[in-house]
Design an enzyme around this catalytic site. Structure first.
Site, PDB file in Angstrom:
ATOM      1  N   GLN A 264       0.831  -1.211   0.000  1.00 48.69           N
ATOM      2  CA  GLN A 264       0.000   0.000   0.000  1.00 48.69           C
ATOM      3  C   GLN A 264       0.861   1.254   0.000  1.00 48.69           C
ATOM      4  OE1 GLN A 264      -3.083  -2.027   3.075  1.00 48.69           O
ATOM      5  NE2 GLN A 264      -3.455   0.150   2.808  1.00 48.69           N
ATOM      6  N   ARG A 411      -9.229  -0.943   7.993  1.00 50.45           N
ATOM      7  CA  ARG A 411     -10.055   0.189   7.570  1.00 50.45           C
ATOM      8  C   ARG A 411     -10.410   1.074   8.771  1.00 50.45           C
ATOM      9  NH1 ARG A 411     -14.171  -1.202   2.676  1.00 50.45           N
ATOM     10  NH2 ARG A 411     -14.386   0.884   1.900  1.00 50.45           N
ATOM     11  N   CYS A 412      -9.368   1.562   9.442  1.00 48.45           N
ATOM     12  CA  CYS A 412      -9.574   2.053  10.808  1.00 48.45           C
ATOM     13  C   CYS A 412      -9.186   3.504  11.022  1.00 48.45           C
ATOM     14  CB  CYS A 412      -8.693   1.231  11.718  1.00 48.45           C
ATOM     15  SG  CYS A 412      -6.981   1.501  11.292  1.00 48.45           S
ATOM     16  N   GLU A 781     -12.768   5.005   4.908  1.00 44.91           N
ATOM     17  CA  GLU A 781     -12.894   4.232   6.148  1.00 44.91           C
ATOM     18  C   GLU A 781     -14.097   4.617   6.998  1.00 44.91           C
ATOM     19  OE1 GLU A 781      -8.305   3.413   7.230  1.00 44.91           O
ATOM     20  OE2 GLU A 781      -8.912   5.476   6.992  1.00 44.91           O
TER      21      GLU A 781
HETATM   22  N1  MCN Z   1     -13.768   9.897  -3.112  1.00 39.50           N
HETATM   23  C1  MCN Z   1     -14.626  10.758  -3.772  1.00 39.50           C
HETATM   24  N2  MCN Z   1     -15.015  11.921  -3.162  1.00 39.50           N
HETATM   25  C2  MCN Z   1     -14.598  12.225  -1.894  1.00 39.50           C
HETATM   26  C3  MCN Z   1     -13.756  11.324  -1.219  1.00 39.50           C
HETATM   27  C4  MCN Z   1     -13.344  10.174  -1.867  1.00 39.50           C
HETATM   28  O1  MCN Z   1     -15.014  10.470  -4.894  1.00 39.50           O
HETATM   29  N3  MCN Z   1     -14.971  13.337  -1.306  1.00 39.50           N
HETATM   30  C5  MCN Z   1     -13.272   8.700  -3.780  1.00 39.50           C
HETATM   31  C6  MCN Z   1     -11.774   8.819  -4.040  1.00 39.50           C
HETATM   32  O2  MCN Z   1     -11.509   9.507  -5.191  1.00 39.50           O
HETATM   33  C7  MCN Z   1     -11.329   7.382  -4.064  1.00 39.50           C
HETATM   34  C8  MCN Z   1     -12.250   6.721  -3.039  1.00 39.50           C
HETATM   35  O3  MCN Z   1     -13.397   7.580  -2.929  1.00 39.50           O
HETATM   36  O4  MCN Z   1     -11.497   6.829  -5.323  1.00 39.50           O
HETATM   37  C9  MCN Z   1     -11.604   6.599  -1.649  1.00 39.50           C
HETATM   38  O5  MCN Z   1     -10.934   7.790  -1.373  1.00 39.50           O
HETATM   39  P1  MCN Z   1     -10.313   8.194   0.043  1.00 39.50           P
HETATM   40  O6  MCN Z   1     -11.397   8.354   1.016  1.00 39.50           O
HETATM   41  O7  MCN Z   1      -9.397   9.325  -0.192  1.00 39.50           O
HETATM   42  O8  MCN Z   1      -9.498   6.923   0.528  1.00 39.50           O
HETATM   43  P2  MCN Z   1      -8.184   6.256  -0.116  1.00 39.50           P
HETATM   44  O9  MCN Z   1      -8.273   6.278  -1.572  1.00 39.50           O
HETATM   45  O10 MCN Z   1      -6.989   6.777   0.556  1.00 39.50           O
HETATM   46  O11 MCN Z   1      -8.437   4.760   0.304  1.00 39.50           O
HETATM   47  C10 MCN Z   1      -8.039   4.265   1.547  1.00 39.50           C
HETATM   48  C11 MCN Z   1      -9.169   3.667   2.325  1.00 39.50           C
HETATM   49  C12 MCN Z   1      -8.587   2.779   3.361  1.00 39.50           C
HETATM   50  S1  MCN Z   1      -7.468   3.431   4.413  1.00 39.50           S
HETATM   51  C13 MCN Z   1      -8.913   1.453   3.428  1.00 39.50           C
HETATM   52  S2  MCN Z   1      -8.323   0.557   4.723  1.00 39.50           S
HETATM   53  C14 MCN Z   1      -9.760   0.856   2.422  1.00 39.50           C
HETATM   54  C15 MCN Z   1     -10.633   1.819   1.739  1.00 39.50           C
HETATM   55  O12 MCN Z   1     -10.034   2.967   1.431  1.00 39.50           O
HETATM   56  N4  MCN Z   1      -9.323  -0.205   1.732  1.00 39.50           N
HETATM   57  C16 MCN Z   1     -10.015  -0.598   0.606  1.00 39.50           C
HETATM   58  N5  MCN Z   1     -11.458   1.309   0.799  1.00 39.50           N
HETATM   59  C17 MCN Z   1     -11.130   0.164   0.146  1.00 39.50           C
HETATM   60  N6  MCN Z   1     -11.829  -0.237  -0.942  1.00 39.50           N
HETATM   61  C18 MCN Z   1     -11.417  -1.332  -1.639  1.00 39.50           C
HETATM   62  N7  MCN Z   1     -12.126  -1.717  -2.714  1.00 39.50           N
HETATM   63  N8  MCN Z   1     -10.319  -2.035  -1.265  1.00 39.50           N
HETATM   64  C19 MCN Z   1      -9.602  -1.709  -0.177  1.00 39.50           C
HETATM   65  O13 MCN Z   1      -8.515  -2.398   0.162  1.00 39.50           O
HETATM   66 CU1  CUN Z   2      -6.344   1.376   9.196  1.00 44.61          CU
HETATM   67  S1  CUN Z   2      -6.608   0.378   7.442  1.00 44.61           S
HETATM   68 MO1  CUN Z   2      -6.486   1.742   5.850  1.00 44.61          MO
HETATM   69  O1  CUN Z   2      -5.674   2.867   6.873  1.00 44.61           O
HETATM   70  O2  CUN Z   2      -5.248   1.138   4.968  1.00 44.61           O
END
Ligand code: MCN
Ligand code: CUN
Length: 827
Positions: A264, A411-412, A781
């Site tokens: 990751q 996912r925390c 998360e």
């Molecule tokens: N997004 C959006 N509009 C927003 C916020 C987010 O459209 N206002 C969209 C983003 O563009 C992105 C998705 O939602 O495509 C998630 O964005 P974000 O909240 O920024 O999170 P990350 O991309 O950093 O993803 C990490 C988060 C974590 S920490 C875990 S754990 C987790 C999760 O996402 N693991 C996943 N969702 C998951 N989903 C899948 N399918 N697989 C994982 O391993």
């Molecule tokens: Cu705590 S699980 Mo996500 O932050 O990769």
């Protein structure tokens, strides 16, 4: 009673000896000085036409055609000529001395190429220990003793995966079992020491505090009502589609070590590998392809990765290691394992005034959590949640036990799950104890919209929020008052129905460089955009999607800013040789950090495009205004140059003295974290005969600020809610008294299937982040963080009149059945 009978008193003694030295050092950050109050809306903002497909469009995910056709490229799909396979001998004991490892019989098996032990790694330059992301140390392979069940003991390299697996049985390891510490409170007595490699002979690893103790004690002294509850959040484990694995490919000719890895955080892992091994960083390339989900489990560095890389260097051939499901469930990073004692104070009018929290964190055999360095308990001190109170004091102590190391993965948001569980349970207990209606009690105690930016008693600076807005919408969607009426009628008939609320505040987007780093590397993130002469673009990022849809949503952000159709922007992540340096994807940080970097890089391009357009149109830059995908002359829109025309000119006809090309990179250091929030309402029915809890309805209202792709956000929420249901009702890692993992298969470690998953009913409010360049907050998360206490609150709500105050998760049928019998319910 001697102090040694009371583990918390014992902790006070130990902390006294440390003189609370850690307190100031680990104090949570002061709020960033950003922003005024922002308005909440309900409609997603869309400013670009469908062909551009910028923010707010429900664009189908670009990555899905390959996923749904089975054409993804996972680590296990990587096959290289001459590749060898690695398998791992694992410990059958949770704590044991190693007397002898005899690999002679295994080495005689045709096809077995090598066996690598801890001694071998030691001789190769002390590679038998590695640093953890929390600056602790962890064994790669042991020499003297094993400290958890299923620990890696040595590895076999063979020409075929089956030969490698079969050879494991021919390696004879003599152990002398030692007493295994499974209970952190027993561990605190220090009668047996898990880490006798350390100078300090104690299992108490760290102590951390946030908030003001004296002020909190005063608030409690003055309180009209105090409630107290112990709760345990058990160990759980993520279940990605692909387990962890690596294909290591070392070239003796070039000296390059190419690692295909379920990562990751590819750049951070590259730096760690370079520092530990001494291999020059440019000679290490990490490629993280489609990794089939991460959920936090692919943030830590596991011994298997290190052994696999060493095996390729030693043999000069590519080596593949893929965990099987049981190895993944038994030895990889876990989440939770928090023992929480919380107290909440309220005044005579039912206003929450203070929170006092004491927590013991079971780290396992090393502190290998993936938290920012200054935060040994992650962002747990966000635990005052959505409620305005005068004071709070939070204490967390980390303990070594004979369990696998890790923490955080699931996912925390860096321990926010634990914080939300605690505060939402305590709020409900307080409401019930005061005889107040739980929704009304929340509405009364919420931080009000006009209080933002809000400084919490533990030092956080919330950027924006409208908690009542989210709860009111959720109540409307579920017809809350009617449900309360139905509940009364059912109760009169002896039926058990409960309604539970969780109004959580999340904190994501680590993070501002003054406070956030991992092993010293600041937690910025990056984007690089290159527009080719024909107006098509490639964009690369320091984050790494594991299924979140970055290939689609980053393209939409760029489309929004530059008017390039999102379909013309290819997004790449996960190759350290090509992507700009970034800290990776976890803690829902991608949108707040790399998403913002994409905006900033696009705006740099837009500024250069303006110069080119002014040159082409023979006007001054100030005479131009931007319109979706072009710079046009103010008052004369027919005089315009589209971004595609400008891109072509950037390579063919740009102003004298200007650099050719149209590209930009941005490393974004966020001014603050983002604080998404939501309100969830859950309705459960409990079967008195079996103790089974059925989630009848679940309404989830989320607010993640401005939305990039509503469909992707809804997908994140559906998946995340199911991952919240899982630990609430099903998942738990169980050890026996010897530390043996009893839940090493999916027959014992229960995941919810489609049958147990309710129909999620989703709503949204939109309260932009005032400091993020497009007002977006993270969301990945939130649902997993917010859902479990809604479910527990619903179950307790159904049983409160019987005298039940609290139930620890997972709420299994036997647990409820027993509780019902204890409270006089028989059928
Ligand atoms: N997004 C959006 N509009 C927003 C916020 C987010 O459209 N206002 C969209 C983003 O563009 C992105 C998705 O939602 O495509 C998630 O964005 P974000 O909240 O920024 O999170 P990350 O991309 O950093 O993803 C990490 C988060 C974590 S920490 C875990 S754990 C987790 C999760 O996402 N693991 C996943 N969702 C998951 N989903 C899948 N399918 N697989 C994982 O391993
Ligand atoms: Cu705590 S699980 Mo996500 O932050 O990769």
């Amino acid at each position: 009673m001697s102090s040694h009978d009371d583990p918390l008193t014992l902790l006070d003694e130990k902390n006294g000896a440390r003189q609370l030295a850690d307190r100031t050092e680990y104090h949570t950050p002061a709020p960033a000085g950003t922003s005024a109050m922002v308005e909440t809306t309900h409609e997603v903002r869309v400013t670009t036409p469908a062909n551009v497909c910028g923010m707010g469009h429900r664009m189908k995910r670009k990555e899905d055609p390959r996923f749904i056709q089975g054409k993804g490229n996972y680590v296990d799909d990587v096959k290289l000529p001459g590749m060898l396979y690695m398998a791992i001998v694992r410990s059958p004991y949770a704590h044991a001395k190693i007397l002898k490892i005899d690999s002679s019989a295994a080495l005689k098996i045709p096809g077995v190429v090598a066996v690598i032990t801890g001694e071998d790694l030691k001789n190769a330059g002390n590679l038998h220990w590695m640093p953890t992301l929390m600056s602790d140390t962890q064994m790669v392979l042991p020499i003297e003793k094993v400290v958890y069940y299923a620990q890696e003991v040595c590895v076999v390299i063979a020409t075929d995966r089956y030969i490698a697996a079969d050879a494991l049985e021919h390696i004879v390891v003599d152990y002398e079992p030692l007493h295994a510490l499974i209970d952190p409170f027993e561990a605190l007595r220090d009668e047996v020491i898990v880490r006798d490699d350390k100078a300090e002979k104690t299992n108490h690893v760290w102590h951390w505090e946030a908030g003001d103790k004296e002020q909190t004690d005063r608030v409690f002294d003055e309180a009209a009502k105090v409630v107290k509850q112990y709760m345990y959040l058990p160990r759980i484990h993520v279940s990605s589609i692909e387990t962890c694995g690596m294909v290591a490919d070392f070239s003796k000719i070039t000296g390059k070590l190419r690692l295909y890895m379920t990562s990751q955080a590819p750049h951070a892992h590259r730096t760690v590998f370079a520092l530990v091994s001494g291999i020059p960083e440019q000679k290490i390339q990490i490629i993280s392809p489609d990794i089939g989900g991460g959920f936090g489990g692919k943030v830590p560095v596991y011994p298997g990765y290190v052994c696999c890389a060493v095996a390729s260097i030693v043999t000069g051939r590519p080596v593949k290691w893929i965990e099987d499901r049981s190895e993944n469930l038994q030895a990889d990073s876990f989440a939770r394992d928090y023992h929480i004692t919380a107290e909440m104070a309220a005044d005579k009018d039912g206003h929450i005034t203070g929170l006092r929290v004491r927590t013991v964190a079971d780290n396992g055999a090393a502190d290998a959590a993936a938290n920012p360095s200054k935060f040994p308990a992650g962002l747990y001190s966000i635990c005052t949640g959505s409620y305005d109170m005068k004071a709070a004091h939070v204490v967390v102590d980390g303990v070594y036990t004979n369990k696998p190391p890790g923490g955080v993965a699931y996912r925390c948001s860096f321990r926010v799950t634990e914080a939300v569980h605690m505060i939402e349970r305590m709020t409900d207990i307080m409401a019930h104890e005061l005889g107040e209606e739980p929704a009304d009690f929340r509405l009364k105690n919420f931080i009000k919209p006009e209080q933002f930016p809000y400084k919490s008693p533990t030092g956080w600076g919330y950027d924006s929020g409208n908690y009542a807005g989210a709860l009111n919408l959720a109540m409307e969607m579920i017809d809350y008052r009617a449900l309360r009426q139905e509940q009364l009628e059912k109760r009169a008939r002896g039926e058990l129905m409960g309604i539970g609320i969780s109004s959580f505040t999340e904190v994501v987007g680590a993070g501002p460089s003054r406070d956030y780093d991992i092993l010293g590397i600041k937690m910025f993130d990056s984007a690089e955009i290159r527009i080719h002469p024909t107006g098509k673009a490639i964009a690369r990022f320091g984050t790494k999607s594991q299924g979140q849809g970055h290939e689609t949503t980053y393209a939409q952000i760029i489309a929004e800013e530059l008017g390039l159709p999102a379909s013309d922007v290819d997004v790449e992540e996960g190759d350290t040789d090509t992507a700009p340096y970034g800290l990776g994807t976890y803690a829902s940080r991608s949108t707040p950090t790399a998403g913002a970097a994409a905006v900033m890089a696009a705006r740099k391009i837009k500024a250069k495009a303006r110069k080119i357009a002014a040159y082409l149109l023979e006007v001054g830059e100030d005479d131009l205004e931007w319109n979706v995908d072009r710079w046009q002359v103010k008052g004369s829109p027919e005089q315009a140059k589209t971004i595609q025309e400008i891109a072509f000119a950037a390579y063919t006809n740009h102003p004298q003295g200007m650099e050719a090309g149209l590209e930009a990179t941005d490393y974004y250091d966020p001014p603050n974290l983002t604080f998404p929030f939501g309100s969830y309402i859950c309705v459960v029915d409990i079967d008195k005969g079996t103790g089974e809890v059925k989630v009848r309805r679940f309404v989830a209202v989320d607010d993640c600020g401005n939305i990039i792709n509503p469909m992707v956000v809804e997908g994140q929420i559906h998946g995340g809610l199911t991952m919240g249901l899982a630990p609430a009702l099903f998942e738990e890692i169980v050890y026996d008294e010897n530390g043996t993992n009893l839940t090493g298969t999916f027959a014992d470690y229960l995941l919810p299937t489609a049958v147990e998953t309710p129909k999620w009913e989703i709503g949204k409010t939109i309260t932009p982040s005032p400091h993020h360049p497009i007002g977006a907050k993270g969301v990945g998360e939130s649902p997993t963080v917010g859902a479990p206490p809604a479910i527990v609150n619903a179950v307790v709500d159904a049983l409160w009149h019987l005298g039940v105050r609290h139930i620890d998760i997972p709420i299994t049928p036997p647990k409820v059945w027993k509780l019902l019998r204890e409270h006089g319910v028989t059928d």
